[in-house]
Structures are given as structure tokens and as C-alpha cells.
Write an enzyme that holds these catalytic residues in place. Sequence first.
Site, short mmCIF file in Angstrom:
data_model
loop_
_atom_site.label_atom_id
_atom_site.label_comp_id
_atom_site.label_asym_id
_atom_site.label_seq_id
_atom_site.Cartn_x
_atom_site.Cartn_y
_atom_site.Cartn_z
N TYR A 1 0.82 -1.32 0.05
CA TYR A 1 -0.01 0.05 0.03
C TYR A 1 0.72 1.28 0.00
CZ TYR A 1 -2.99 3.65 1.59
OH TYR A 1 -3.70 4.84 1.78
N PHE B 1 15.86 19.01 -1.10
CA PHE B 1 14.61 18.63 -1.22
C PHE B 1 14.30 17.26 -0.71
CE2 PHE B 1 11.61 16.50 -4.24
CZ PHE B 1 10.43 17.17 -3.90
N ARG C 1 -10.48 5.01 9.23
CA ARG C 1 -9.50 4.44 8.20
C ARG C 1 -8.26 3.93 9.05
NH1 ARG C 1 -8.31 9.52 4.16
NH2 ARG C 1 -7.91 10.29 6.03
N ARG D 1 2.04 9.17 12.82
CA ARG D 1 1.59 9.99 13.30
C ARG D 1 -0.03 10.48 13.35
NH1 ARG D 1 3.20 15.00 10.02
NH2 ARG D 1 1.14 14.36 8.94
#
Length: 464
Positions: free
Chosen positions: A190, A314, A247, A237
Amino acid sequence: MGALEILTLAFTHPLEFRILLQFWNYHEPKRDITRKEEHATSGWDRPAMRRCWELLDFTSRSFASVIKELDGDLARVICLFYVVLRGLDTIEDDMTIPDDIKQPLLRSFHEKTVTPGWNFDGNGPKEKDRIVLLDYHLVVEELLRLEPNCRETIVDICHKMETGMADFAHRAALSPVPLTLETVEEYDLYCHYVAGLVGEGLSRLFSATGKESESLSQQLELSNSVGLLLQKTNIIRDFREDADDRRFFWPREIWGSTEYTADGHTPSTDIRELLRDPRRAAWVQSAMVVDALRHACDALDYLRLLRNQSIFNFVAIPATMALATLDLCFMNPQMFERNIKIRKAKAAELIMRSTNPREVVNIFKEHARSIHAKAIEHWLSATTTSFIRVLPSTYGSSPASPLDPSDARSRIAHADAETDRRAADEKRLLGFGPPWEVLGVVGGAVFLVLGLSLGIVYLVLYFM
């Protein structure tokens, strides 16, 4: 932050206030995409691309700031990549869209992404990112302007991601109870669909734009691990927020394990029990954090391959923030009560430090050691007693010492008591009075620091 927040921070967290001052004074954006000189690569002069930048700001301020600092046209490419995937995710997350409509919409999203004029207005009114799909025709317009190799990469990643999302969304729609993932392998799959593919797409785009070597686009395993580290951190978190929305992404293989149940033999069948049993929830969460940490070394290996400084920043900044977040969440019961985040000063510190591989390794080590120390502390508190055994008292009499001599810790307690007694005798013999001089020095220092803090706050507010 407002003036009152700044003043409160200066008094309550002076060290954090100092870090934020350093960040505000010395950390400047590497580029301004709105400047005329940047229009050729940022596309800010085109209304459609300007709207895409606005959508990026609206959907993710944290990622928007680091995306805008990427070199040249890479910033524009990554902006469009992010907005496209945000549009796909908005359809997948919207529980108000019936499955018979959502399935064909998801599985053909890569085609609609290059269909001029296409947009979608079928999201529920409470879907916070529905504006992305309402203005999606502008995203399509700008996507068609990209170089073919960049556009093909974005469409390919979108195609792979939509397939996985559609499969999981269909399972959730058919399930009469809130759907949960069964195994760690399924959990990894997933996370691969929703984040690992993002890492793969970024690597391919870094290479396609010439900012990194062609070989980086072949590092699929490392790219996937970086995405999984970030996604698993968010899933850990956001447990409370996801639970409120019914969910659940934590795999049953971890939360249902018998080692975390009350009797140690019967597997758990309801993940919502974690909200009612803080002690068990903390141990399950510790296993989730350990599972996320297995991707940390791959993330460091990936960072070593980057040669462009803007790309390094980044990737490094979200990675270090992920480690700091895992450290914050580890064995923290507040995580099951509300959504918690690292403080702004901590985020500013990580942004300033995450500029080279050595410093990123140091950050990883600091938080890994902090997690390890918490694990040892909680293990000791769960397996050992902190109290010294005492002797039973009888009516009318009491032993000379109530401590049980068979407990080895009683000898330490006796030694500490003897040391305290001798220190008290010495003070009494020396006539040791109140430490007025020490108190005067400490008081003066406190007033000095207080005066300097007020002066700094005044200067900041005056020149802002």
C-alpha cells in the site's frame, strides 16, 4: 507567527526563540519564482502555471517551499507532478463518491490527465482539496507543455498509482467493517502505491531534466524506501485522525499480535482497542516505529547518490523531519489523543542543518539514539520494580531499619542516607548560612537574560 506568539515563545522557550531568530535572519530562499528572470523556467508569467503554483501552496505549504527552491525548470516539473498526484489522491480519499463512479474515474485518471479541458466537480463539499480537480483543466494545459520525457514519466507513475489505489478503494467499499491491512507485506505494498511510486517518479524526473545522472533513475529500491519512510511516518503520526475517519492503515500482523494482548495468547480482533488501552497502544506503536526505521539506511544511501544541492535539500529535509517525528511519536501517549507535530523551532533547525550527507547522518543518529534510550527506559520500567522492599511491621514494635536487608538496593539506600547525614553535620559545624552571594548572582543573571530577551523582542517587532 503573531507578535503575541513571538513574545510568549521568548519567555517560555528562549532556546527555540533563538533558533527561530537565526532562521529568520540567515535562511533566505534560494530563488524567487515570481521574479521576471525566473519566468522562463517557473512559468509564473502564464496564468495557467501561476494557478498551478497557487494550488501547490493551497494543498501543501511544507512541500511547496522546498519545491520552489529546486533549480531551473525542475521546480515547475515537480510542481505539476505533485498537483497531478494530489488530484488523484483527492478522488481516492473522497468517501462521498460511490464506488461504481470512483473505480472507472481512478483507473482512467492517467488518460484524463492529458485530455485538454478535463476537470471534475463531483467531490463532496467538505473535501478540502476539491479545488484542484475543479481547476484541473489548467493543470492539463501546463502538463502538455512539458518535455515529452517528463510528461511520459508523470503519466506512467500516475497510471501505476491509480491502479493500486483503485484496488484498495474497491476492497474498502466492499467491506462491511472498516478495512484494515493484514500483513506487513500488504502494508508495504500500500505504501509503495501511495508513496514509493512518488520516489520512483522523482528519481526519473531528476534524471530526465539532467539535474542528476541517468543511473539515479534505475535506483528503484532506494527510491521506494525513501517514499516508504515518509509515508509510514505520516501513517504512524496520523493514527488518531485516521481512526476518527474510520480508516486504519496499521497492519493486523503488528497490532493483532499476541505479544501485545492482555493474556499473551489471544490475538486482538479490533484495532480500535488501542484507543482504550494506552499501555498496549504504546507497545504496538513502538513496533510500527521500528518497522518504519528499517528504511532509514536506504534513505541515507539514496542521499549519498545526489550531486545537485537543491535536490539534496529537497530530499534531506523531509527525511530528517520524518526521523524527528518518529522520535516525537515513540512511546508518546498523546499521539493516540490528538495529532502531534514537531515544533516550529525544531523544523527550522532541521532545515538549516540538512545541507550535507554528514550532518544528515548526525541527525539520524541523534534521533535513533533518542528512540533507543526511550525504549530502554520503558523496558526497565515494565520489567523491574522501582521500590525497595520493606520489612513487615508488628504491632507495638518496629525494626531499626524498615528496609529489607535481602534487597541489594537497601545497601545503596543506607549509603545515600549516611552521605546525607554527614553532609548535614558538616554544614552545621561550619555554620553554613543562606547562599546570599549565589542567590544574588543567579538573580542578576535572570534579570540580565530577561532584559536582553525583551530588547530583542522589541527590536524584532520594531523592524518587522
